[in-house]
Design an enzyme around this catalytic site. Structure first.
Site, PDB file in Angstrom:
ATOM      1  N   ASN A   1       0.852  -1.192   0.000  1.00 34.07           N
ATOM      2  CA  ASN A   1       0.000   0.000   0.000  1.00 34.07           C
ATOM      3  C   ASN A   1       0.895   1.253   0.000  1.00 34.07           C
ATOM      4  OD1 ASN A   1      -1.410   2.267   1.140  1.00 34.07           O
ATOM      5  ND2 ASN A   1      -3.050   0.890   1.725  1.00 34.07           N
TER       6      ASN A   1
ATOM      7  N   ASP B   1      -0.152   4.492   0.024  1.00 35.82           N
ATOM      8  CA  ASP B   1      -0.845   5.715   0.457  1.00 35.82           C
ATOM      9  C   ASP B   1       0.083   6.709   1.150  1.00 35.82           C
ATOM     10  OD1 ASP B   1      -3.207   4.548  -0.368  1.00 35.82           O
ATOM     11  OD2 ASP B   1      -3.975   4.165   1.648  1.00 35.82           O
ATOM     12  N   HIS B   2       0.974   6.174   2.003  1.00 34.52           N
ATOM     13  CA  HIS B   2       1.718   7.098   2.850  1.00 34.52           C
ATOM     14  C   HIS B   2       2.910   7.749   2.157  1.00 34.52           C
ATOM     15  CE1 HIS B   2      -1.094   6.571   5.923  1.00 34.52           C
ATOM     16  NE2 HIS B   2      -0.921   5.270   5.941  1.00 34.52           N
TER      17      HIS B   2
ATOM     18  N   ARG C   1       3.273  18.755   2.087  1.00 34.39           N
ATOM     19  CA  ARG C   1       3.861  20.018   1.648  1.00 34.39           C
ATOM     20  C   ARG C   1       3.274  20.515   0.338  1.00 34.39           C
ATOM     21  NH1 ARG C   1       8.847  21.027   4.489  1.00 34.39           N
ATOM     22  NH2 ARG C   1       9.209  22.686   2.995  1.00 34.39           N
TER      23      ARG C   1
ATOM     24  N   HIS D   1      -5.738   3.660  -1.362  1.00 34.62           N
ATOM     25  CA  HIS D   1      -7.063   4.009  -0.851  1.00 34.62           C
ATOM     26  C   HIS D   1      -7.371   5.426  -1.311  1.00 34.62           C
ATOM     27  CE1 HIS D   1      -9.859   4.179   2.958  1.00 34.62           C
ATOM     28  NE2 HIS D   1     -10.484   4.522   1.846  1.00 34.62           N
TER      29      HIS D   1
ATOM     30  N   ARG E   1      -9.432   8.095  -0.717  1.00 32.44           N
ATOM     31  CA  ARG E   1     -10.394   8.525   0.310  1.00 32.44           C
ATOM     32  C   ARG E   1     -11.208   9.706  -0.184  1.00 32.44           C
ATOM     33  NH1 ARG E   1      -8.880   6.351   5.626  1.00 32.44           N
ATOM     34  NH2 ARG E   1     -10.588   7.617   6.396  1.00 32.44           N
TER      35      ARG E   1
ATOM     36  N   ARG F   1      -6.950  12.834   1.226  1.00 31.99           N
ATOM     37  CA  ARG F   1      -5.852  13.276   2.097  1.00 31.99           C
ATOM     38  C   ARG F   1      -4.494  12.769   1.623  1.00 31.99           C
ATOM     39  NH1 ARG F   1      -7.135   9.850   7.558  1.00 31.99           N
ATOM     40  NH2 ARG F   1      -9.174  10.813   7.287  1.00 31.99           N
ATOM     41  N   HIS F   2      -4.499  11.664   0.876  1.00 26.03           N
ATOM     42  CA  HIS F   2      -3.201  11.206   0.361  1.00 26.03           C
ATOM     43  C   HIS F   2      -3.289  10.896  -1.146  1.00 26.03           C
ATOM     44  CE1 HIS F   2      -5.115   7.480   1.641  1.00 26.03           C
ATOM     45  NE2 HIS F   2      -4.744   7.573   2.911  1.00 26.03           N
TER      46      HIS F   2
ATOM     47  N   GLU G   1      -8.721   0.462  -2.802  1.00 24.21           N
ATOM     48  CA  GLU G   1      -9.579   0.470  -1.613  1.00 24.21           C
ATOM     49  C   GLU G   1     -10.496   1.674  -1.722  1.00 24.21           C
ATOM     50  OE1 GLU G   1      -7.132   0.821   1.814  1.00 24.21           O
ATOM     51  OE2 GLU G   1      -6.220  -1.130   1.541  1.00 24.21           O
TER      52      GLU G   1
ATOM     53  N   THR H   1      -7.029   6.440  10.333  1.00 24.22           N
ATOM     54  CA  THR H   1      -6.919   5.395   9.322  1.00 24.22           C
ATOM     55  C   THR H   1      -8.170   4.528   9.463  1.00 24.22           C
ATOM     56  OG1 THR H   1      -5.573   3.547   8.529  1.00 24.22           O
ATOM     57  CG2 THR H   1      -5.555   3.924  10.891  1.00 24.22           C
ATOM     58  N   THR H   2      -8.363   3.567   8.550  1.00 25.10           N
ATOM     59  CA  THR H   2      -9.584   2.757   8.588  1.00 25.10           C
ATOM     60  C   THR H   2      -9.684   2.055   9.941  1.00 25.10           C
ATOM     61  OG1 THR H   2      -9.091   2.369   6.277  1.00 25.10           O
ATOM     62  CG2 THR H   2     -10.930   1.143   7.208  1.00 25.10           C
TER      63      THR H   2
ATOM     64  N   GLU I   1     -11.005  -9.510   3.077  1.00 27.14           N
ATOM     65  CA  GLU I   1      -9.744  -9.079   3.683  1.00 27.14           C
ATOM     66  C   GLU I   1     -10.009  -8.922   5.178  1.00 27.14           C
ATOM     67  OE1 GLU I   1      -7.260  -6.193   1.763  1.00 27.14           O
ATOM     68  OE2 GLU I   1      -6.561  -5.420   3.700  1.00 27.14           O
TER      69      GLU I   1
ATOM     70  N   HIS J   1      -3.721  -4.467   7.752  1.00 24.26           N
ATOM     71  CA  HIS J   1      -3.866  -3.314   8.648  1.00 24.26           C
ATOM     72  C   HIS J   1      -3.002  -3.487   9.888  1.00 24.26           C
ATOM     73  CE1 HIS J   1      -5.388   0.285  10.453  1.00 24.26           C
ATOM     74  NE2 HIS J   1      -5.983   0.537   9.303  1.00 24.26           N
ATOM     75  N   GLY J   2      -2.059  -2.586  10.024  1.00 21.01           N
ATOM     76  CA  GLY J   2      -1.210  -2.585  11.210  1.00 21.01           C
ATOM     77  C   GLY J   2      -0.135  -3.660  11.200  1.00 21.01           C
TER      78      GLY J   2
ATOM     79  N   GLY K   1       1.104  -1.402   4.297  1.00 25.52           N
ATOM     80  CA  GLY K   1       1.534  -0.094   3.821  1.00 25.52           C
ATOM     81  C   GLY K   1       2.446   0.652   4.770  1.00 25.52           C
ATOM     82  N   HIS K   2       1.867   1.133   5.867  1.00 22.87           N
ATOM     83  CA  HIS K   2       2.576   2.083   6.729  1.00 22.87           C
ATOM     84  C   HIS K   2       3.944   1.573   7.159  1.00 22.87           C
ATOM     85  CE1 HIS K   2       3.276   4.436  10.464  1.00 22.87           C
ATOM     86  NE2 HIS K   2       2.765   5.403   9.726  1.00 22.87           N
TER      87      HIS K   2
HETATM   88  N1  PXP Z   1      -5.944  -3.052   4.200  1.00 21.35           N
HETATM   89  C1  PXP Z   1      -6.918  -2.115   4.305  1.00 21.35           C
HETATM   90  C2  PXP Z   1      -8.307  -2.474   3.892  1.00 21.35           C
HETATM   91  C3  PXP Z   1      -6.623  -0.795   4.740  1.00 21.35           C
HETATM   92  O1  PXP Z   1      -7.607   0.118   4.843  1.00 21.35           O
HETATM   93  C4  PXP Z   1      -5.286  -0.482   5.038  1.00 21.35           C
HETATM   94  C5  PXP Z   1      -4.932   0.920   5.437  1.00 21.35           C
HETATM   95  O2  PXP Z   1      -5.153   1.766   4.358  1.00 21.35           O
HETATM   96  C6  PXP Z   1      -4.310  -1.489   4.901  1.00 21.35           C
HETATM   97  C7  PXP Z   1      -4.667  -2.776   4.495  1.00 21.35           C
HETATM   98  C8  PXP Z   1      -2.859  -1.234   5.174  1.00 21.35           C
HETATM   99  O3  PXP Z   1      -2.696  -0.891   6.518  1.00 21.35           O
HETATM  100  P1  PXP Z   1      -1.264  -0.438   7.033  1.00 21.35           P
HETATM  101  O4  PXP Z   1      -0.962   0.863   6.347  1.00 21.35           O
HETATM  102  O5  PXP Z   1      -1.468  -0.283   8.495  1.00 21.35           O
HETATM  103  O6  PXP Z   1      -0.293  -1.500   6.670  1.00 21.35           O
END
Ligand code: PXP
Length: 245
Positions: free
Chosen positions: A7, A9-10, A18, A43, A45, A49-50, A70, A100-101, A151, A191-192, A213-214
């Site tokens: 992912n 996004d970040h 910026r 994602h 959104r 935001r990103h 997403e 976040t979600t 998921e 996630h996480g 992702g993160h």
């Molecule tokens: N899966 C879903 C459905 C999510 O919403 C996210 C966060 O955007 C992730 C996976 C990835 O989460 P993380 O950035 O914490 O790895």
């Protein structure tokens, strides 16, 4: 073998902070693919935001693997997906004020709406997954409304402290994964997840893909993209090899 969806996004979060043109999440995604990412997740959104719409369009033009979009289950997002046709869509709940979600989709209460959306996206050739908490009624409801993939939300597993409570969260994931698999659904999770907590989740037998992702973007700040992606993939593959022994 278990797949890694990265992912990005970040990377866009850093750019948007910026209002600059860099860092480019598309360039970063291409590097992640070179290091072994099996798909790229973004994602889009509602508050943008990103990730921006132009990022999704560029990813669809330039990536070599799959793009997993997403998105909230809204008419606007369904129209966007059908106009641009990513290979995968993951429907997620979305609240403006959340960092976040925060939780999975409440599929049990949204079945009629989701069934129509899943049918429309599927007819467009998109594989649809539903982001749900690891709980049997949500898995069964996902099956009932025609999703091909669930998921499983790993956020509670990732955030819970204490061995016993974490074990309970892992057990919930294992049970939900097996139920989904037995119902004929493909099983993903995310996630996480980090390099430190990914192994027990990757070892779950029916797990087909993790979306992360993160933690990968954060590690890449120190190691570069290739090492951050490749080391995550190594951990996932060795978890699965050990589980199969
Ligand atoms: N899966 C879903 C459905 C999510 O919403 C996210 C966060 O955007 C992730 C996976 C990835 O989460 P993380 O950035 O914490 O790895």
């Amino acid at each position: 073998m278990i797949k890694l969806g990265v992912n990005v996004d970040h990377v866009a979060t850093l750019r948007q902070a910026r209002g600059e043109r860099y860092p480019d999440p598309v360039a970063w995604a291409l590097e992640a693919e070179r290091a072994g990412a099996d798909s790229i997740t973004v994602h889009l959104r509602e508050d943008r935001r990103h990730i921006q719409e132009h990022d999704v369009i560029a990813l669809l033009e330039r990536t070599q693997t799959r793009v997993n979009l997403e998105m909230a289950a809204t008419p606007t997002m369904v129209a966007f997906a059908l106009a641009h046709l990513p290979s995968d869509c993951c429907l997620v709940p979305e609240k403006r004020e959340e960092l976040t979600t925060e939780g999975g989709l409440d599929v049990t209460h949204l079945q009629d709406r989701l069934r129509d959306i899943i049918q429309a996206l599927t007819q467009g050739g998109i594989r649809v997954s539903l982001f749900i908490d690891p709980w049997a009624p949500q898995v069964e409801a996902a099956k009932n409304c025609g999703a091909r993939v669930v998921e499983l939300h790993t956020g509670r597993y990732a955030q819970t402290r204490g061995e016993e409570r974490r074990h309970q969260e892992l057990t919930a994931l294992i049970e939900a994964a097996h139920l989904a698999h037995n119902l004929g659904l493909q099983v993903h999770a995310g996630h996480g997840l980090t390099h430190h907590n990914v192994v027990p989740v990757a070892a779950i037998d029916p797990m087909g893909e993790l979306n992360i992702g993160h933690a990968i973007v954060a590690r890449a700040v120190f190691t570069g993209v290739s090492e951050a992606v490749a080391s995550m993939k190594r951990l996932m593959h060795s978890a699965r090899r050990h589980a199969n022994q």
